[in-house]
Design an enzyme around this catalytic site. Sequence first.
Site, mmCIF file in Angstrom:
data_model
loop_
_atom_site.group_PDB
_atom_site.id
_atom_site.type_symbol
_atom_site.label_atom_id
_atom_site.label_comp_id
_atom_site.label_asym_id
_atom_site.label_seq_id
_atom_site.Cartn_x
_atom_site.Cartn_y
_atom_site.Cartn_z
ATOM 1 N N CYS A 9 -0.718 -1.684 16.257
ATOM 2 C CA CYS A 9 -0.906 -0.429 15.520
ATOM 3 C C CYS A 9 -0.671 -0.589 14.024
ATOM 4 O O CYS A 9 -0.697 0.386 13.284
ATOM 5 C CB CYS A 9 -0.014 0.665 16.086
ATOM 6 S SG CYS A 9 1.740 0.310 15.891
ATOM 7 N N GLU B 211 8.093 -5.494 15.528
ATOM 8 C CA GLU B 211 7.899 -5.558 14.074
ATOM 9 C C GLU B 211 9.039 -6.285 13.372
ATOM 10 O O GLU B 211 9.105 -6.326 12.154
ATOM 11 C CB GLU B 211 7.694 -4.154 13.492
ATOM 12 C CG GLU B 211 8.720 -3.120 13.906
ATOM 13 C CD GLU B 211 8.384 -1.706 13.414
ATOM 14 O OE1 GLU B 211 7.484 -1.543 12.588
ATOM 15 O OE2 GLU B 211 9.058 -0.764 13.876
ATOM 16 N N HIS C 177 -3.033 8.235 -8.650
ATOM 17 C CA HIS C 177 -3.240 9.539 -8.017
ATOM 18 C C HIS C 177 -4.705 9.862 -7.833
ATOM 19 O O HIS C 177 -5.133 10.295 -6.767
ATOM 20 C CB HIS C 177 -2.631 10.632 -8.886
ATOM 21 C CG HIS C 177 -1.165 10.711 -8.737
ATOM 22 N ND1 HIS C 177 -0.350 11.264 -9.670
ATOM 23 C CD2 HIS C 177 -0.368 10.299 -7.746
ATOM 24 C CE1 HIS C 177 0.885 11.185 -9.259
ATOM 25 N NE2 HIS C 177 0.897 10.588 -8.081
ATOM 26 N N ASP D 5 5.381 -4.045 9.108
ATOM 27 C CA ASP D 5 6.751 -4.514 8.977
ATOM 28 C C ASP D 5 6.897 -5.966 9.415
ATOM 29 O O ASP D 5 7.663 -6.716 8.823
ATOM 30 C CB ASP D 5 7.697 -3.626 9.799
ATOM 31 C CG ASP D 5 8.059 -2.362 9.030
ATOM 32 O OD1 ASP D 5 8.370 -2.480 7.831
ATOM 33 O OD2 ASP D 5 8.006 -1.276 9.618
#
Length: 586
Positions: free
Chosen positions: A508, A437, A195, A461
């Site tokens: 992308c 993808e 975090h 992906d």
Amino acid sequence: MQKRELVFSGVAASPGISIGSCFVFEEPSWHPEPRTISARKVDAEKKRFRTAVAAVRKDISRSHQTTFSQFGSDLAEVLEMQLAILDDQVFLEEIEAFIEKEHYDAAYAAYTVFSQKKDFFMGMSNAYFRERAFDIQHLKELLVKSMLGERFSGKIALKKPAIVIAHNLSPNDTIQLHLQKVLGFVTTMGGKTSHTAIVARALGVPAVVGVPRFSDQVKSGDQIILDGNHGEVILHPEPETIADYKKRQEKQRAAKARLLKESSLETRTQDGHKIAVRSNIEFENELPQLLKVSADGIGLFRTEGLFLNRSDLPSEEEQTEVYRRIAEAVYPNKLVLRTLDIGGDKILPQLAGEPEENPFLGWRAIRFWLDHREGFQSQLKAALRANTRGNIQILLPMVSGLSELRQAREVLDSARETLRKEGKPFVGEVDLGIMIEIPSAVILADQFAREADFFSIGTNDLVQYTLAVDRGNERVANLYSHFHPAVLRMIKMTLDAGRAAGIPVGMCGEMAGDPLAIPLLLGMGFQELSLSHSLIPEIKKIVRDLALDECQELYGDVFGENSTQRVVDILTAFFRHRFPEIEVEP
Ligand code: PEP
Ligand code: MG
């Protein structure tokens, strides 16, 4: 007397150098008394527990809204994870069962069950799950305090700007500290995905995490240097070390400012080829940043952001307004609007079905939307209505076969038909492209190219489906690489098929924002890249400094290679030679 300079190493979590005095943030250690109750009181205690859950939930939701509007999606996501834990009924029922069986009061029951859960997650090897342990710890404190009559405490107050040292920091603490102009963070716990690391990067504050035993050696007021680029912390630095780091700090600031200034220049290679460097976005509030870095429009708008974290679906009107505002803001550049890519790790509670065994191979993206035609059509209607300037293009995610593209076209046609009937004005012509993808789409790319208006390669992906490597599993992270020779061939096949059919092919996925990949992608023939706005100034500079023929030569050297390591070695050697001033981690 000057104390001896000590150098500590950790994980470089957020880049930048900070020099200053430190503030040691100590978490209060406490626990509630084990108070037993009579059987009569069980229901009342369960109710007390649920009331506390509702109160904490409300506080976090409120904090989520302000966090989202002030700091954007990365920070807000951290709070969303905590909300998801508070919505986990099975978990909440465990605490109620503890009250019922053991006859302890609500505060002690919550403390005990949350502590067990935290220890369980802490013991897992996956960093993602270990991070969840901190969410649980933080929620435990909030809940127990709420039950004992204390709410969110405004406990941290920095007297002056300082570097904060902590064992671990909750997202709320980190945000609170940021609002007080913190100079940096050092934590003894955590890795790149912790975090503190996520939050520090999103806020642009330098950070080093995972520095074992550091907090034992330092006290508030000590001088330190924090080097977020190399993951180093220097305690009691000598005057010469400070002078050296001040110089480095100045150099970095100047380089960043220069890159930002140059970002508005047109992106052409040394030999004059124009390359479009577009931005990926998830939320409308990212627009100012992408305008600041002069992105050439939006190459991927992940519309899921509009659908997540709400109990209803966004209406056609609401979507039309958002899409129109974004398209206007980037005009005359393009807005490539991707239809809902839900499923996998992004779940839509409004329409959720049964949990799936293999969600990434399941009911995701286009598959899901084709089964919810009303929602799909409403999104397409909104896109058509928002396209008043004609700069919107529609992109379909996770297409694996031609029938999905054809069905989507039918839904698009019926969206037009319905708009006509409803008398709502819209621009009829719109390009419909597909994400490449999934390997089946690559293999059939020549067939797809006859029916799609453009391709956009999603390497995130494509890598996971080509190599059968889960993109989120750190145990197999060493096998996940967009430089795998099979992935490179997939990419080239797609590019060639698109080119033969005369349709544009862009990229992308994260590969488009990897400095090491840029010379190779230009050598392959890419003219359109889309990436996170924070990376755009640097990637534009790399493109501007390269000439196409050297990139083509490099591509020739790499293409015949049969191991990822060899590819990476060749690319790294090229990059270090051409860009010695840019640090790349192979
Ligand atoms: C991709 O898969 O590369 C991509 C850009 O889409 P996402 O990361 O949203 O799955
Ligand atoms: Mg994808």
